[in-house]
Design a protein around this motif. Structure first.
Motif, PDB file in Angstrom:
ATOM      1  N   ALA A 123      -4.141  12.648   3.271  1.00 41.04           N
ATOM      2  CA  ALA A 123      -3.203  12.612   2.160  1.00 41.04           C
ATOM      3  C   ALA A 123      -3.811  12.242   0.905  1.00 41.04           C
ATOM      4  CB  ALA A 123      -1.854  11.608   2.341  1.00 41.04           C
ATOM      5  N   LEU A 124      -4.638  11.259   0.746  1.00 39.79           N
ATOM      6  CA  LEU A 124      -5.283  10.794  -0.383  1.00 39.79           C
ATOM      7  C   LEU A 124      -6.201  12.298  -1.053  1.00 39.79           C
ATOM      8  CD1 LEU A 124      -6.066   8.763  -2.667  1.00 39.79           C
ATOM      9  CD2 LEU A 124      -7.772   7.867  -1.160  1.00 39.79           C
ATOM     10  N   LEU A 125      -6.944  12.683  -0.009  1.00 40.53           N
ATOM     11  CA  LEU A 125      -7.959  13.816  -0.445  1.00 40.53           C
ATOM     12  C   LEU A 125      -7.166  14.906  -0.919  1.00 40.53           C
ATOM     13  CD1 LEU A 125     -10.777  15.099  -0.351  1.00 40.53           C
ATOM     14  CD2 LEU A 125     -10.139  15.912   1.875  1.00 40.53           C
ATOM     15  N   ILE A 126      -6.091  15.472  -0.368  1.00 39.05           N
ATOM     16  CA  ILE A 126      -5.301  16.459  -0.657  1.00 39.05           C
ATOM     17  C   ILE A 126      -4.659  16.088  -2.410  1.00 39.05           C
ATOM     18  CG2 ILE A 126      -2.996  17.625  -0.467  1.00 39.05           C
ATOM     19  CD1 ILE A 126      -3.442  17.370   2.527  1.00 39.05           C
ATOM     20  N   GLY A 168       0.811  -1.312   0.158  1.00 40.20           N
ATOM     21  CA  GLY A 168      -0.055  -0.069   0.198  1.00 40.20           C
ATOM     22  C   GLY A 168       0.940   1.334   0.069  1.00 40.20           C
ATOM     23  N   ARG A 169       1.815   1.404   0.828  1.00 40.33           N
ATOM     24  CA  ARG A 169       2.903   2.303   0.856  1.00 40.33           C
ATOM     25  C   ARG A 169       3.313   2.582  -0.394  1.00 40.33           C
ATOM     26  NH1 ARG A 169       3.463   4.499   6.030  1.00 40.33           N
ATOM     27  NH2 ARG A 169       5.119   5.756   5.313  1.00 40.33           N
ATOM     28  N   GLU A 170       4.043   1.324  -1.141  1.00 37.68           N
ATOM     29  CA  GLU A 170       4.580   1.468  -2.253  1.00 37.68           C
ATOM     30  C   GLU A 170       3.587   2.287  -3.510  1.00 37.68           C
ATOM     31  OE1 GLU A 170       5.878  -2.190  -3.084  1.00 37.68           O
ATOM     32  OE2 GLU A 170       7.843  -2.056  -1.683  1.00 37.68           O
ATOM     33  N   ALA A 171       2.292   1.898  -3.333  1.00 31.18           N
ATOM     34  CA  ALA A 171       1.202   2.344  -4.321  1.00 31.18           C
ATOM     35  C   ALA A 171       1.237   3.543  -4.163  1.00 31.18           C
ATOM     36  CB  ALA A 171       0.282   1.286  -4.037  1.00 31.18           C
ATOM     37  N   PHE A 172       0.972   4.124  -2.965  1.00 28.16           N
ATOM     38  CA  PHE A 172       0.699   5.522  -2.847  1.00 28.16           C
ATOM     39  C   PHE A 172       1.993   6.251  -3.117  1.00 28.16           C
ATOM     40  CE2 PHE A 172      -2.680   6.937   0.479  1.00 28.16           C
ATOM     41  CZ  PHE A 172      -3.246   6.032   0.196  1.00 28.16           C
ATOM     42  N   LEU A 173       3.212   5.777  -3.066  1.00 27.34           N
ATOM     43  CA  LEU A 173       4.359   6.599  -3.618  1.00 27.34           C
ATOM     44  C   LEU A 173       4.428   6.665  -4.931  1.00 27.34           C
ATOM     45  CD1 LEU A 173       7.141   7.953  -2.647  1.00 27.34           C
ATOM     46  CD2 LEU A 173       8.143   5.888  -2.840  1.00 27.34           C
ATOM     47  N   ALA A 174       4.035   5.626  -5.697  1.00 29.25           N
ATOM     48  CA  ALA A 174       3.804   5.506  -6.939  1.00 29.25           C
ATOM     49  C   ALA A 174       2.885   6.478  -7.642  1.00 29.25           C
ATOM     50  CB  ALA A 174       3.465   3.880  -7.696  1.00 29.25           C
ATOM     51  N   GLY A 187       2.708   9.350  -6.227  1.00 34.18           N
ATOM     52  CA  GLY A 187       3.155  10.769  -5.900  1.00 34.18           C
ATOM     53  C   GLY A 187       2.591  11.111  -4.421  1.00 34.18           C
ATOM     54  N   ILE A 188       1.920  10.078  -3.631  1.00 36.81           N
ATOM     55  CA  ILE A 188       1.496  10.552  -2.485  1.00 36.81           C
ATOM     56  C   ILE A 188       2.565  10.469  -1.313  1.00 36.81           C
ATOM     57  CG2 ILE A 188      -0.412  10.305  -0.578  1.00 36.81           C
ATOM     58  CD1 ILE A 188      -2.122   9.103  -2.942  1.00 36.81           C
ATOM     59  N   VAL A 189       3.007  11.468  -0.707  1.00 38.04           N
ATOM     60  CA  VAL A 189       4.074  10.941   0.485  1.00 38.04           C
ATOM     61  C   VAL A 189       3.508  11.313   1.695  1.00 38.04           C
ATOM     62  CG1 VAL A 189       6.182  11.956   1.332  1.00 38.04           C
ATOM     63  CG2 VAL A 189       5.559  12.228  -1.407  1.00 38.04           C
ATOM     64  N   LEU A 190       3.666  10.110   2.257  1.00 36.88           N
ATOM     65  CA  LEU A 190       3.106   9.901   3.764  1.00 36.88           C
ATOM     66  C   LEU A 190       4.153  10.413   4.797  1.00 36.88           C
ATOM     67  CD1 LEU A 190       1.071   6.425   3.423  1.00 36.88           C
ATOM     68  CD2 LEU A 190       0.266   9.083   3.352  1.00 36.88           C
ATOM     69  N   LYS A 191       3.611  11.013   6.000  1.00 39.08           N
ATOM     70  CA  LYS A 191       4.761  11.427   6.886  1.00 39.08           C
ATOM     71  C   LYS A 191       5.144  10.065   7.502  1.00 39.08           C
ATOM     72  CE  LYS A 191       2.489  15.764   7.892  1.00 39.08           C
ATOM     73  NZ  LYS A 191       1.467  16.790   9.238  1.00 39.08           N
ATOM     74  N   ALA A 192       6.609   9.976   8.008  1.00 34.56           N
ATOM     75  CA  ALA A 192       7.205   8.984   8.637  1.00 34.56           C
ATOM     76  C   ALA A 192       6.595   8.801  10.094  1.00 34.56           C
ATOM     77  CB  ALA A 192       8.717   8.919   8.594  1.00 34.56           C
ATOM     78  N   ASN A 193       6.319   9.853  10.817  1.00 35.77           N
ATOM     79  CA  ASN A 193       5.986   9.544  12.050  1.00 35.77           C
ATOM     80  C   ASN A 193       4.597  10.766  12.524  1.00 35.77           C
ATOM     81  OD1 ASN A 193       7.813   7.632  13.158  1.00 35.77           O
ATOM     82  ND2 ASN A 193       9.396   9.372  12.600  1.00 35.77           N
ATOM     83  N   PRO A 194       3.645  10.435  11.854  1.00 33.16           N
ATOM     84  CA  PRO A 194       2.385  11.344  12.116  1.00 33.16           C
ATOM     85  C   PRO A 194       1.966  11.373  13.779  1.00 33.16           C
ATOM     86  CG  PRO A 194       1.420   9.334  10.938  1.00 33.16           C
ATOM     87  CD  PRO A 194       3.209   9.041  11.003  1.00 33.16           C
ATOM     88  N   ARG A 195       1.527  12.529  14.028  1.00 32.01           N
ATOM     89  CA  ARG A 195       1.015  12.616  15.248  1.00 32.01           C
ATOM     90  C   ARG A 195      -0.449  11.847  15.513  1.00 32.01           C
ATOM     91  NH1 ARG A 195       2.115  18.976  17.020  1.00 32.01           N
ATOM     92  NH2 ARG A 195       4.347  18.902  16.699  1.00 32.01           N
ATOM     93  N   ARG A 196      -1.180  11.625  14.511  1.00 35.59           N
ATOM     94  CA  ARG A 196      -2.618  11.131  14.360  1.00 35.59           C
ATOM     95  C   ARG A 196      -2.442   9.751  13.973  1.00 35.59           C
ATOM     96  NH1 ARG A 196      -5.577  13.589   9.590  1.00 35.59           N
ATOM     97  NH2 ARG A 196      -7.163  12.065  10.223  1.00 35.59           N
TER      98      ARG A 196
END
Length: 231
Positions: A195-198, A155-161, A163-172
């Motif tokens: 991140a997906l909505l943005i 899933g993370r690889e698919a998001f990265l592909a 162009g969706i970059v996720l925070k490494a250590n999100p507060r939520r």
């Protein structure tokens, strides 16, 4: 005697806190205000009084109750004061309460406007039929863990592909399965949902309807969603 895992003092405090939250929400006008704030924007007291269909003086009392209950916060900017939900946890609570409440209405399909059922914002992530279908695709494709609490490596690889970059250590919460009140199924919440909505909005695949929770899926958006999420 029923026992809890919490010490007696903490247990009593928890019971009082739950009762306080329930009391703060226990009014139709305050519920209307909370639902309006689910679009993620900050609203003025005048705007919220119109939404709740109450006099400004009455709205002030309701807003004070919601602030005291820590469900909303008040922001001051110049001479103006704005109100918004206190956080993602409050948004999740309101969405789940709406889902539970729909279960007491028959039939729910005829009650919710079609435009809101199709696509809308759920605070800072996408909800509605489109969002549920995206979540189902992600779940079936192995992008999510079984309980939807995290993205898998795939899933993370698919998001990265995409162009969706996720925070490494999100507060939520990094990811969550948020119950969709109109579809009675899950859509993607948490940091990944936001991140997906943005991403969808930045790409021009969706457009927000000014002043409302409804979201319009553009022609290019329909093609992109078909491509990336197999609709």
């Amino acid at each position: 005697m029923l026992k809890t895992s919490l010490p007696p003092d903490n247990s009593a405090a928890l019971e009082l806190a739950v009762a306080a939250v329930a009391a703060a929400m226990a009014d139709p006008s305050r519920v209307k205000m909370l639902c309006a704030l689910m679009d993620g924007r900050a609203w003025t007291a005048t705007e919220l009084s119109a939404v709740a269909d109450v006099a400004p003086s009455t709205a002030s009392g309701h807003l004070a109750r919601l602030v005291d209950g820590r469900l909303i916060t008040c922001l001051s900017q110049g001479r103006h004061r704005y109100y918004r939900l206190a956080g993602h946890d409050v948004a999740e609570l309101v969405e789940q309460m709406m889902g539970l409440s729909w279960g007491r209405i028959t039939p729910p399909e005829t009650t919710a406007p079609e435009s809101m059922r199709l696509a809308r914002t759920c605070y800072d992530h996408l909800a509605g039929t489109v969002a549920v279908q995206i979540y189902d695709f992600m779940q079936a494709g192995g992008w999510l863990t079984a309980d939807g609490s995290a993205l898998t490596v795939k899933g993370r690889e698919a998001f990265l592909a995409m162009g969706i970059v996720l925070k490494a250590n999100p507060r939520r919460k990094a990811c969550s399965a948020c119950l969709d009140w109109s579809e009675r199924r899950f859509h993607l919440g948490g940091e990944a949902g936001a991140a997906l909505l943005i991403h969808l909005e930045t790409k021009g695949w969706i457009r927000r309807v000014e002043g409302f929770r409804e979201v319009t899926v553009t022609a290019s958006g329909r093609r992109a969603i078909d491509k990336h999420f197999g609709r």
